[in-house]
Scaffold this active site. Structure first.
Site, PDB file in Angstrom:
ATOM      1  N   TRP A  21      -5.712  -7.800   3.150  1.00  0.00           N
ATOM      2  CA  TRP A  21      -6.973  -7.653   2.400  1.00  0.00           C
ATOM      3  C   TRP A  21      -7.299  -8.974   1.705  1.00  0.00           C
ATOM      4  O   TRP A  21      -8.467  -9.311   1.459  1.00  0.00           O
ATOM      5  CB  TRP A  21      -6.838  -6.518   1.364  1.00  0.00           C
ATOM      6  CG  TRP A  21      -8.041  -6.259   0.524  1.00  0.00           C
ATOM      7  CD1 TRP A  21      -9.341  -6.602   0.809  1.00  0.00           C
ATOM      8  CD2 TRP A  21      -8.086  -5.605  -0.759  1.00  0.00           C
ATOM      9  NE1 TRP A  21     -10.176  -6.196  -0.216  1.00  0.00           N
ATOM     10  CE2 TRP A  21      -9.432  -5.583  -1.190  1.00  0.00           C
ATOM     11  CE3 TRP A  21      -7.113  -5.032  -1.575  1.00  0.00           C
ATOM     12  CZ2 TRP A  21      -9.826  -5.011  -2.399  1.00  0.00           C
ATOM     13  CZ3 TRP A  21      -7.512  -4.451  -2.783  1.00  0.00           C
ATOM     14  CH2 TRP A  21      -8.855  -4.455  -3.181  1.00  0.00           C
ATOM     15  N   TYR A  56     -12.160  -4.744   5.128  1.00  0.00           N
ATOM     16  CA  TYR A  56     -11.758  -5.949   4.387  1.00  0.00           C
ATOM     17  C   TYR A  56     -12.620  -7.134   4.840  1.00  0.00           C
ATOM     18  O   TYR A  56     -12.413  -7.700   5.925  1.00  0.00           O
ATOM     19  CB  TYR A  56     -10.271  -6.273   4.597  1.00  0.00           C
ATOM     20  CG  TYR A  56      -9.312  -5.208   4.090  1.00  0.00           C
ATOM     21  CD1 TYR A  56      -9.719  -4.226   3.194  1.00  0.00           C
ATOM     22  CD2 TYR A  56      -7.980  -5.197   4.504  1.00  0.00           C
ATOM     23  CE1 TYR A  56      -8.828  -3.258   2.733  1.00  0.00           C
ATOM     24  CE2 TYR A  56      -7.088  -4.236   4.045  1.00  0.00           C
ATOM     25  CZ  TYR A  56      -7.527  -3.265   3.168  1.00  0.00           C
ATOM     26  OH  TYR A  56      -6.648  -2.314   2.718  1.00  0.00           O
ATOM     27  N   GLY A 276       0.171  -8.403  -0.644  1.00  0.00           N
ATOM     28  CA  GLY A 276      -0.761  -9.413  -0.134  1.00  0.00           C
ATOM     29  C   GLY A 276      -0.474 -10.765  -0.762  1.00  0.00           C
ATOM     30  O   GLY A 276      -0.151 -10.852  -1.947  1.00  0.00           O
TER      31      GLY A 276
HETATM   32  N1  LIG Z   1      -5.100   1.771   1.967  1.00  0.00           N
HETATM   33  C1  LIG Z   1      -5.724   1.343   0.909  1.00  0.00           C
HETATM   34  O1  LIG Z   1      -6.626   2.015   0.361  1.00  0.00           O
HETATM   35  C2  LIG Z   1      -5.378  -0.002   0.350  1.00  0.00           C
HETATM   36  C3  LIG Z   1      -5.886  -0.403  -0.902  1.00  0.00           C
HETATM   37  C4  LIG Z   1      -5.523  -1.659  -1.403  1.00  0.00           C
HETATM   38  C5  LIG Z   1      -4.690  -2.490  -0.654  1.00  0.00           C
HETATM   39  N2  LIG Z   1      -4.218  -2.084   0.575  1.00  0.00           N
HETATM   40  C6  LIG Z   1      -3.324  -2.958   1.373  1.00  0.00           C
HETATM   41  O2  LIG Z   1      -2.226  -3.347   0.557  1.00  0.00           O
HETATM   42  C7  LIG Z   1      -2.132  -4.775   0.515  1.00  0.00           C
HETATM   43  C8  LIG Z   1      -1.582  -5.229  -0.827  1.00  0.00           C
HETATM   44  O3  LIG Z   1      -2.118  -4.515  -1.934  1.00  0.00           O
HETATM   45  P1  LIG Z   1      -3.119  -5.199  -2.984  1.00  0.00           P
HETATM   46  O4  LIG Z   1      -4.029  -6.108  -2.263  1.00  0.00           O
HETATM   47  O5  LIG Z   1      -3.742  -4.099  -3.758  1.00  0.00           O
HETATM   48  O6  LIG Z   1      -2.250  -6.022  -3.987  1.00  0.00           O
HETATM   49  P2  LIG Z   1      -0.723  -6.422  -4.273  1.00  0.00           P
HETATM   50  O7  LIG Z   1      -0.005  -6.746  -3.045  1.00  0.00           O
HETATM   51  O8  LIG Z   1      -0.153  -5.414  -5.203  1.00  0.00           O
HETATM   52  O9  LIG Z   1      -0.984  -7.778  -5.110  1.00  0.00           O
HETATM   53  C9  LIG Z   1      -1.387  -8.926  -4.429  1.00  0.00           C
HETATM   54  C10 LIG Z   1      -1.826 -10.027  -5.378  1.00  0.00           C
HETATM   55  O10 LIG Z   1      -0.796 -10.358  -6.293  1.00  0.00           O
HETATM   56  C11 LIG Z   1      -0.745 -11.773  -6.493  1.00  0.00           C
HETATM   57  N3  LIG Z   1       0.576 -12.231  -6.019  1.00  0.00           N
HETATM   58  C12 LIG Z   1       1.106 -12.037  -4.784  1.00  0.00           C
HETATM   59  N4  LIG Z   1       2.330 -12.566  -4.713  1.00  0.00           N
HETATM   60  C13 LIG Z   1       2.605 -13.087  -5.900  1.00  0.00           C
HETATM   61  C14 LIG Z   1       3.722 -13.779  -6.407  1.00  0.00           C
HETATM   62  N5  LIG Z   1       4.796 -14.016  -5.652  1.00  0.00           N
HETATM   63  N6  LIG Z   1       3.674 -14.189  -7.698  1.00  0.00           N
HETATM   64  C15 LIG Z   1       2.586 -13.967  -8.460  1.00  0.00           C
HETATM   65  N7  LIG Z   1       1.483 -13.322  -8.005  1.00  0.00           N
HETATM   66  C16 LIG Z   1       1.494 -12.888  -6.743  1.00  0.00           C
HETATM   67  C17 LIG Z   1      -1.836 -12.393  -5.618  1.00  0.00           C
HETATM   68  O11 LIG Z   1      -3.031 -12.620  -6.368  1.00  0.00           O
HETATM   69  P3  LIG Z   1      -3.235 -13.896  -7.307  1.00  0.00           P
HETATM   70  O12 LIG Z   1      -2.387 -15.007  -6.790  1.00  0.00           O
HETATM   71  O13 LIG Z   1      -4.705 -14.181  -7.227  1.00  0.00           O
HETATM   72  O14 LIG Z   1      -2.839 -13.427  -8.672  1.00  0.00           O
HETATM   73  C18 LIG Z   1      -2.124 -11.307  -4.610  1.00  0.00           C
HETATM   74  O15 LIG Z   1      -3.442 -11.327  -4.150  1.00  0.00           O
HETATM   75  C19 LIG Z   1      -3.553  -5.276   0.825  1.00  0.00           C
HETATM   76  O16 LIG Z   1      -3.566  -6.582   1.336  1.00  0.00           O
HETATM   77  C20 LIG Z   1      -3.999  -4.250   1.857  1.00  0.00           C
HETATM   78  O17 LIG Z   1      -3.499  -4.583   3.133  1.00  0.00           O
HETATM   79  C21 LIG Z   1      -4.555  -0.857   1.062  1.00  0.00           C
END
Ligand SMILES: NC(=O)c1ccc[n+]([C@@H]2O[C@H](COP(=O)([O-])OP(=O)(O)OC[C@H]3O[C@@H](n4cnc5c(N)ncnc54)[C@H](OP(=O)(O)O)[C@@H]3O)[C@@H](O)[C@H]2O)c1
Length: 323
Positions: A21, A56, A276
Protein backbone atom coordinates in the site's frame (compact mmCIF):
# COMPACT_ATOMS: atom_id res chain seq x y z
CA UNK A 1 14.20 -15.89 6.95
CA UNK A 2 11.70 -18.37 8.33
CA UNK A 3 9.01 -19.86 6.11
CA UNK A 4 5.46 -21.16 6.58
CA UNK A 5 3.08 -23.07 4.35
CA UNK A 6 0.21 -21.01 2.97
CA UNK A 7 -3.05 -22.29 4.45
CA UNK A 8 -3.53 -25.95 3.55
CA UNK A 9 -1.32 -25.69 0.47
CA UNK A 10 2.33 -26.55 -0.18
CA UNK A 11 3.13 -22.99 -1.17
CA UNK A 12 6.12 -21.66 0.81
CA UNK A 13 5.69 -18.15 2.19
CA UNK A 14 8.11 -16.05 4.21
CA UNK A 15 7.14 -15.57 7.86
CA UNK A 16 7.12 -11.81 7.22
CA UNK A 17 5.60 -10.45 4.04
CA UNK A 18 5.74 -6.99 2.53
CA UNK A 19 2.69 -4.76 2.17
CA UNK A 20 2.65 -2.56 -0.92
CA UNK A 21 0.00 0.00 0.00
CA UNK A 22 3.02 2.23 0.67
CA UNK A 23 3.54 2.39 -3.13
CA UNK A 24 0.65 4.78 -3.66
CA UNK A 25 -0.42 8.42 -3.39
CA UNK A 26 -1.88 7.80 0.10
CA UNK A 27 1.57 7.15 1.51
CA UNK A 28 3.52 9.32 -0.91
CA UNK A 29 5.97 6.70 -2.17
CA UNK A 30 5.27 7.00 -5.88
CA UNK A 31 8.86 7.07 -7.12
CA UNK A 32 9.26 3.80 -9.05
CA UNK A 33 13.01 3.32 -8.56
CA UNK A 34 12.77 3.71 -4.79
CA UNK A 35 9.91 1.23 -4.61
CA UNK A 36 11.75 -1.23 -6.85
CA UNK A 37 14.80 -1.05 -4.56
CA UNK A 38 12.57 -1.94 -1.60
CA UNK A 39 11.12 -4.96 -3.45
CA UNK A 40 14.57 -6.02 -4.58
CA UNK A 41 16.01 -5.81 -1.05
CA UNK A 42 13.02 -7.71 0.32
CA UNK A 43 13.71 -10.56 -2.12
CA UNK A 44 17.42 -10.59 -1.25
CA UNK A 45 16.44 -10.95 2.40
CA UNK A 46 14.21 -13.94 1.64
CA UNK A 47 10.84 -12.18 1.72
CA UNK A 48 8.74 -13.78 -1.02
CA UNK A 49 5.21 -12.80 0.06
CA UNK A 50 3.86 -9.49 -1.29
CA UNK A 51 0.48 -7.88 -0.74
CA UNK A 52 -1.21 -5.24 -2.85
CA UNK A 53 -4.78 -4.23 -3.79
CA UNK A 54 -6.71 -2.76 -6.67
CA UNK A 55 -7.55 0.32 -4.59
CA UNK A 56 -3.98 1.16 -3.55
CA UNK A 57 -3.29 4.22 -5.70
CA UNK A 58 -6.12 2.94 -7.95
CA UNK A 59 -3.73 0.54 -9.68
CA UNK A 60 -0.41 2.27 -8.97
CA UNK A 61 0.67 -0.15 -6.24
CA UNK A 62 -0.14 -3.22 -8.37
CA UNK A 63 1.65 -1.58 -11.29
CA UNK A 64 4.81 -0.78 -9.33
CA UNK A 65 4.95 -4.16 -7.62
CA UNK A 66 4.37 -6.19 -10.79
CA UNK A 67 6.83 -4.15 -12.86
CA UNK A 68 9.49 -4.39 -10.14
CA UNK A 69 9.10 -8.18 -9.87
CA UNK A 70 9.34 -8.57 -13.64
CA UNK A 71 12.36 -6.28 -14.02
CA UNK A 72 14.20 -7.91 -11.11
CA UNK A 73 13.73 -11.13 -13.05
CA UNK A 74 12.56 -13.33 -10.21
CA UNK A 75 11.04 -16.63 -11.34
CA UNK A 76 7.25 -16.49 -11.15
CA UNK A 77 7.00 -19.49 -8.83
CA UNK A 78 9.47 -18.00 -6.38
CA UNK A 79 7.12 -15.19 -5.31
CA UNK A 80 3.63 -15.21 -3.86
CA UNK A 81 1.49 -12.18 -4.66
CA UNK A 82 -1.82 -11.39 -3.05
CA UNK A 83 -4.09 -8.69 -4.40
CA UNK A 84 -7.53 -7.61 -3.30
CA UNK A 85 -10.77 -6.78 -5.05
CA UNK A 86 -12.91 -4.11 -3.33
CA UNK A 87 -16.24 -5.14 -1.82
CA UNK A 88 -17.96 -2.73 -4.21
CA UNK A 89 -16.85 -4.80 -7.23
CA UNK A 90 -18.22 -8.11 -5.95
CA UNK A 91 -20.78 -8.83 -8.63
CA UNK A 92 -19.79 -11.32 -11.33
CA UNK A 93 -19.37 -8.83 -14.21
CA UNK A 94 -17.24 -6.43 -12.16
CA UNK A 95 -15.26 -9.34 -10.74
CA UNK A 96 -14.29 -10.69 -14.17
CA UNK A 97 -13.54 -7.29 -15.67
CA UNK A 98 -11.54 -5.96 -12.74
CA UNK A 99 -9.52 -9.14 -12.25
CA UNK A 100 -8.65 -9.12 -15.94
CA UNK A 101 -7.49 -5.51 -15.51
CA UNK A 102 -5.57 -6.38 -12.35
CA UNK A 103 -3.68 -9.14 -14.20
CA UNK A 104 -2.86 -6.65 -16.92
CA UNK A 105 -1.64 -3.99 -14.46
CA UNK A 106 0.38 -6.51 -12.44
CA UNK A 107 1.73 -7.97 -15.67
CA UNK A 108 1.28 -11.48 -14.27
CA UNK A 109 -0.26 -14.51 -15.95
CA UNK A 110 -1.99 -15.50 -12.72
CA UNK A 111 -2.64 -14.12 -9.22
CA UNK A 112 -1.47 -16.34 -6.36
CA UNK A 113 -4.10 -15.17 -3.88
CA UNK A 114 -7.15 -13.06 -4.64
CA UNK A 115 -8.89 -11.66 -1.57
CA UNK A 116 -12.18 -9.83 -1.29
CA UNK A 117 -10.94 -6.61 0.36
CA UNK A 118 -14.11 -6.04 2.42
CA UNK A 119 -17.69 -7.32 2.32
CA UNK A 120 -20.08 -5.68 -0.15
CA UNK A 121 -21.48 -3.43 2.58
CA UNK A 122 -23.66 -1.16 0.47
CA UNK A 123 -24.56 -3.30 -2.52
CA UNK A 124 -26.17 -6.35 -0.92
CA UNK A 125 -24.55 -8.80 -3.34
CA UNK A 126 -25.45 -12.32 -2.16
CA UNK A 127 -22.43 -14.15 -0.73
CA UNK A 128 -22.91 -17.35 -2.77
CA UNK A 129 -22.88 -15.35 -6.01
CA UNK A 130 -19.53 -13.63 -5.56
CA UNK A 131 -18.03 -16.72 -3.91
CA UNK A 132 -18.84 -18.76 -7.02
CA UNK A 133 -17.64 -16.05 -9.41
CA UNK A 134 -14.33 -15.84 -7.53
CA UNK A 135 -14.07 -19.62 -7.51
CA UNK A 136 -14.60 -19.66 -11.27
CA UNK A 137 -11.34 -17.70 -11.58
CA UNK A 138 -9.58 -20.51 -9.76
CA UNK A 139 -11.17 -23.09 -12.06
CA UNK A 140 -10.07 -21.29 -15.21
CA UNK A 141 -6.54 -20.85 -13.86
CA UNK A 142 -6.17 -17.10 -13.36
CA UNK A 143 -6.22 -17.23 -9.57
CA UNK A 144 -4.60 -19.95 -7.47
CA UNK A 145 -6.13 -19.38 -4.04
CA UNK A 146 -8.90 -17.32 -2.46
CA UNK A 147 -8.94 -15.17 0.65
CA UNK A 148 -11.10 -12.72 2.57
CA UNK A 149 -10.12 -9.49 4.24
CA UNK A 150 -12.07 -7.72 6.98
CA UNK A 151 -14.90 -10.26 6.92
CA UNK A 152 -16.68 -11.32 10.13
CA UNK A 153 -16.75 -15.04 10.97
CA UNK A 154 -20.39 -15.42 9.90
CA UNK A 155 -19.62 -14.22 6.39
CA UNK A 156 -16.40 -16.23 6.22
CA UNK A 157 -18.46 -19.33 6.96
CA UNK A 158 -21.17 -18.59 4.42
CA UNK A 159 -18.50 -17.77 1.81
CA UNK A 160 -16.70 -21.08 2.49
CA UNK A 161 -20.00 -22.97 2.36
CA UNK A 162 -20.69 -21.51 -1.09
CA UNK A 163 -17.47 -22.88 -2.59
CA UNK A 164 -17.57 -26.20 -4.41
CA UNK A 165 -13.96 -27.20 -5.00
CA UNK A 166 -11.74 -24.66 -3.28
CA UNK A 167 -11.47 -23.11 0.15
CA UNK A 168 -10.37 -19.90 1.83
CA UNK A 169 -6.62 -20.12 2.39
CA UNK A 170 -6.03 -16.59 3.72
CA UNK A 171 -7.76 -14.16 6.05
CA UNK A 172 -6.28 -10.67 6.01
CA UNK A 173 -7.07 -8.86 9.26
CA UNK A 174 -5.78 -5.88 11.22
CA UNK A 175 -3.62 -7.28 13.98
CA UNK A 176 -0.98 -5.54 16.04
CA UNK A 177 -0.01 -5.24 19.69
CA UNK A 178 -2.55 -2.51 20.40
CA UNK A 179 -5.40 -3.67 18.13
CA UNK A 180 -5.95 -7.29 19.05
CA UNK A 181 -9.62 -7.79 18.14
CA UNK A 182 -8.64 -10.54 15.69
CA UNK A 183 -7.68 -12.74 18.64
CA UNK A 184 -11.32 -12.94 19.73
CA UNK A 185 -12.68 -15.08 16.90
CA UNK A 186 -10.81 -14.86 13.63
CA UNK A 187 -7.35 -16.07 14.62
CA UNK A 188 -8.65 -19.11 16.58
CA UNK A 189 -10.89 -19.88 13.60
CA UNK A 190 -7.93 -19.61 11.22
CA UNK A 191 -5.84 -21.88 13.46
CA UNK A 192 -8.65 -24.45 13.60
CA UNK A 193 -9.11 -24.52 9.81
CA UNK A 194 -5.45 -24.06 8.79
CA UNK A 195 -5.94 -20.65 7.23
CA UNK A 196 -3.05 -18.19 6.98
CA UNK A 197 -3.66 -14.82 8.64
CA UNK A 198 -2.04 -11.89 6.89
CA UNK A 199 -1.78 -9.33 9.71
CA UNK A 200 -2.28 -5.84 8.30
CA UNK A 201 -1.05 -2.72 10.10
CA UNK A 202 1.21 -5.03 12.14
CA UNK A 203 3.19 -2.09 13.50
CA UNK A 204 0.09 0.11 13.91
CA UNK A 205 1.04 2.29 10.94
CA UNK A 206 4.38 3.12 12.55
CA UNK A 207 2.97 3.93 16.02
CA UNK A 208 4.88 0.97 17.53
CA UNK A 209 8.25 1.85 16.08
CA UNK A 210 9.34 4.68 18.39
CA UNK A 211 9.64 7.02 15.40
CA UNK A 212 6.55 8.92 16.55
CA UNK A 213 6.29 10.38 20.05
CA UNK A 214 3.70 12.37 22.00
CA UNK A 215 5.46 15.52 20.81
CA UNK A 216 6.02 14.29 17.26
CA UNK A 217 2.85 12.83 15.77
CA UNK A 218 2.33 12.51 11.98
CA UNK A 219 1.92 15.90 10.31
CA UNK A 220 -1.44 17.21 9.09
CA UNK A 221 -0.57 16.34 5.45
CA UNK A 222 0.10 12.69 6.39
CA UNK A 223 -2.74 10.18 5.82
CA UNK A 224 -2.21 9.06 9.44
CA UNK A 225 -2.95 12.43 11.02
CA UNK A 226 -6.64 11.48 11.00
CA UNK A 227 -6.04 7.90 12.13
CA UNK A 228 -7.44 7.12 15.61
CA UNK A 229 -4.16 5.42 16.55
CA UNK A 230 -2.40 8.78 16.37
CA UNK A 231 -5.07 10.72 18.26
CA UNK A 232 -3.26 12.13 21.30
CA UNK A 233 -5.54 10.32 23.76
CA UNK A 234 -5.06 6.95 22.10
CA UNK A 235 -1.38 7.48 21.46
CA UNK A 236 -0.85 8.31 25.15
CA UNK A 237 -2.23 4.87 26.03
CA UNK A 238 0.06 3.23 23.46
CA UNK A 239 3.21 5.07 24.49
CA UNK A 240 4.10 2.83 27.52
CA UNK A 241 4.12 -0.13 25.12
CA UNK A 242 6.51 1.65 22.78
CA UNK A 243 8.79 2.29 25.75
CA UNK A 244 8.57 -1.36 26.78
CA UNK A 245 9.34 -2.48 23.21
CA UNK A 246 12.47 -0.33 23.30
CA UNK A 247 13.52 -1.69 26.69
CA UNK A 248 12.99 -5.32 25.62
CA UNK A 249 14.67 -4.68 22.27
CA UNK A 250 17.84 -3.44 23.97
CA UNK A 251 18.26 -6.86 25.60
CA UNK A 252 18.23 -8.61 22.23
CA UNK A 253 19.95 -5.94 20.15
CA UNK A 254 16.65 -5.32 18.33
CA UNK A 255 14.57 -2.27 17.50
CA UNK A 256 11.00 -1.73 18.83
CA UNK A 257 9.57 -2.56 15.39
CA UNK A 258 11.33 -5.93 15.43
CA UNK A 259 10.07 -6.79 18.91
CA UNK A 260 6.52 -5.78 17.90
CA UNK A 261 6.63 -8.09 14.84
CA UNK A 262 8.32 -10.87 16.80
CA UNK A 263 5.50 -10.78 19.36
CA UNK A 264 2.94 -11.32 16.58
CA UNK A 265 4.67 -14.29 14.97
CA UNK A 266 5.30 -15.78 18.38
CA UNK A 267 1.64 -15.47 19.37
CA UNK A 268 0.17 -17.62 16.60
CA UNK A 269 1.68 -20.05 14.08
CA UNK A 270 -0.72 -18.94 11.34
CA UNK A 271 0.00 -15.20 11.60
CA UNK A 272 2.16 -13.65 8.90
CA UNK A 273 2.61 -9.89 9.36
CA UNK A 274 2.72 -7.83 6.17
CA UNK A 275 4.30 -4.52 7.24
CA UNK A 276 4.79 -1.75 4.71
CA UNK A 277 8.15 -0.09 4.07
CA UNK A 278 8.97 3.33 2.70
CA UNK A 279 12.71 2.76 2.44
CA UNK A 280 15.30 -0.03 2.36
CA UNK A 281 16.27 0.30 6.00
CA UNK A 282 12.69 -0.41 7.07
CA UNK A 283 12.47 -3.62 5.05
CA UNK A 284 15.85 -4.71 6.44
CA UNK A 285 14.47 -4.22 9.93
CA UNK A 286 11.40 -6.33 9.11
CA UNK A 287 13.53 -9.24 7.97
CA UNK A 288 15.43 -9.24 11.25
CA UNK A 289 12.26 -9.70 13.26
CA UNK A 290 12.38 -13.44 12.44
CA UNK A 291 14.84 -16.24 13.31
CA UNK A 292 14.82 -15.40 17.03
CA UNK A 293 12.19 -15.28 19.78
CA UNK A 294 11.93 -13.12 22.88
CA UNK A 295 11.74 -15.05 26.14
CA UNK A 296 8.46 -16.01 27.82
CA UNK A 297 8.76 -13.26 30.43
CA UNK A 298 9.10 -10.51 27.82
CA UNK A 299 6.27 -11.97 25.73
CA UNK A 300 4.05 -12.02 28.83
CA UNK A 301 4.91 -8.42 29.82
CA UNK A 302 3.83 -7.21 26.39
CA UNK A 303 0.72 -9.40 26.52
CA UNK A 304 -0.23 -7.89 29.88
CA UNK A 305 0.53 -4.30 28.99
CA UNK A 306 -1.19 -4.41 25.61
CA UNK A 307 -4.30 -6.17 26.91
CA UNK A 308 -4.96 -3.02 28.99
CA UNK A 309 -4.96 -0.75 25.91
CA UNK A 310 -8.36 0.10 24.57
CA UNK A 311 -8.09 2.18 21.42
CA UNK A 312 -11.12 4.43 21.00
CA UNK A 313 -12.27 4.86 17.40
CA UNK A 314 -15.08 7.36 17.91
CA UNK A 315 -12.76 10.10 19.18
CA UNK A 316 -13.43 12.75 16.53
CA UNK A 317 -17.22 12.38 16.91
CA UNK A 318 -17.03 12.40 20.69
CA UNK A 319 -15.03 15.62 20.57
CA UNK A 320 -17.73 17.41 18.57
CA UNK A 321 -18.93 20.59 20.31
CA UNK A 322 -22.55 21.56 19.62
CA UNK A 323 -23.12 25.17 18.47
N1 LIG B 1 -6.82 -5.40 4.11
C1 LIG B 1 -6.86 -4.16 4.52
O1 LIG B 1 -7.94 -3.56 4.69
C2 LIG B 1 -5.57 -3.43 4.74
C3 LIG B 1 -5.58 -2.16 5.37
C4 LIG B 1 -4.36 -1.52 5.59
C5 LIG B 1 -3.17 -2.11 5.17
N2 LIG B 1 -3.19 -3.34 4.54
C6 LIG B 1 -1.93 -3.99 4.09
O2 LIG B 1 -1.04 -4.05 5.20
C7 LIG B 1 0.20 -3.41 4.86
C8 LIG B 1 0.82 -2.77 6.09
O3 LIG B 1 -0.12 -2.10 6.91
P1 LIG B 1 -0.15 -0.50 7.04
O4 LIG B 1 0.13 0.10 5.72
O5 LIG B 1 -1.45 -0.15 7.67
O6 LIG B 1 0.97 -0.09 8.05
P2 LIG B 1 2.13 -0.73 8.95
O7 LIG B 1 2.85 -1.78 8.23
O8 LIG B 1 1.56 -1.03 10.29
O9 LIG B 1 3.07 0.57 9.08
C9 LIG B 1 3.84 0.97 7.99
C10 LIG B 1 4.47 2.34 8.20
O10 LIG B 1 5.27 2.36 9.37
C11 LIG B 1 6.47 3.11 9.13
N3 LIG B 1 7.60 2.17 9.29
C12 LIG B 1 7.79 1.00 8.63
N4 LIG B 1 8.91 0.41 9.04
C13 LIG B 1 9.44 1.17 9.98
C14 LIG B 1 10.61 1.07 10.76
N5 LIG B 1 11.44 0.03 10.63
N6 LIG B 1 10.87 2.05 11.65
C15 LIG B 1 10.04 3.11 11.77
N7 LIG B 1 8.92 3.27 11.03
C16 LIG B 1 8.62 2.31 10.15
C17 LIG B 1 6.42 3.60 7.68
O11 LIG B 1 5.91 4.93 7.61
P3 LIG B 1 6.82 6.22 7.88
O12 LIG B 1 8.23 5.88 7.57
O13 LIG B 1 6.24 7.27 6.98
O14 LIG B 1 6.58 6.54 9.32
C18 LIG B 1 5.40 2.68 7.05
O15 LIG B 1 4.71 3.28 5.99
C19 LIG B 1 -0.16 -2.43 3.73
O16 LIG B 1 0.95 -2.11 2.92
C20 LIG B 1 -1.21 -3.23 2.98
O17 LIG B 1 -0.60 -4.15 2.11
C21 LIG B 1 -4.37 -3.98 4.34
Amino acid sequence: MEYNKLGKTDLRISRIGLGAWQFSYDWGLTEYREAKNIVSRALELGINFFDTAMVYGVGLSENILGKALREIGIKRDEVVVSTKIPGDFLNPQDIYKSVQKSLQILGLRYIDILLAHWPPCWHNFPTYKYARALEKLVKIGYVNYLGLSNFPIELVESFRNSLASSDVEVLQIRYNLVERGAEEELIPYAEAYKITVQAWSPIAKGALTGKYTLENLPRFDDVRSRDPIFDLENFSKIWPIVEKLREIGEKYGKKPVQVALNWLIMSSPVVVPIPGAKNIQQVEEFAESTEWRMNFDDWRLLEELSSRVNVQYSFSYLKYKEF
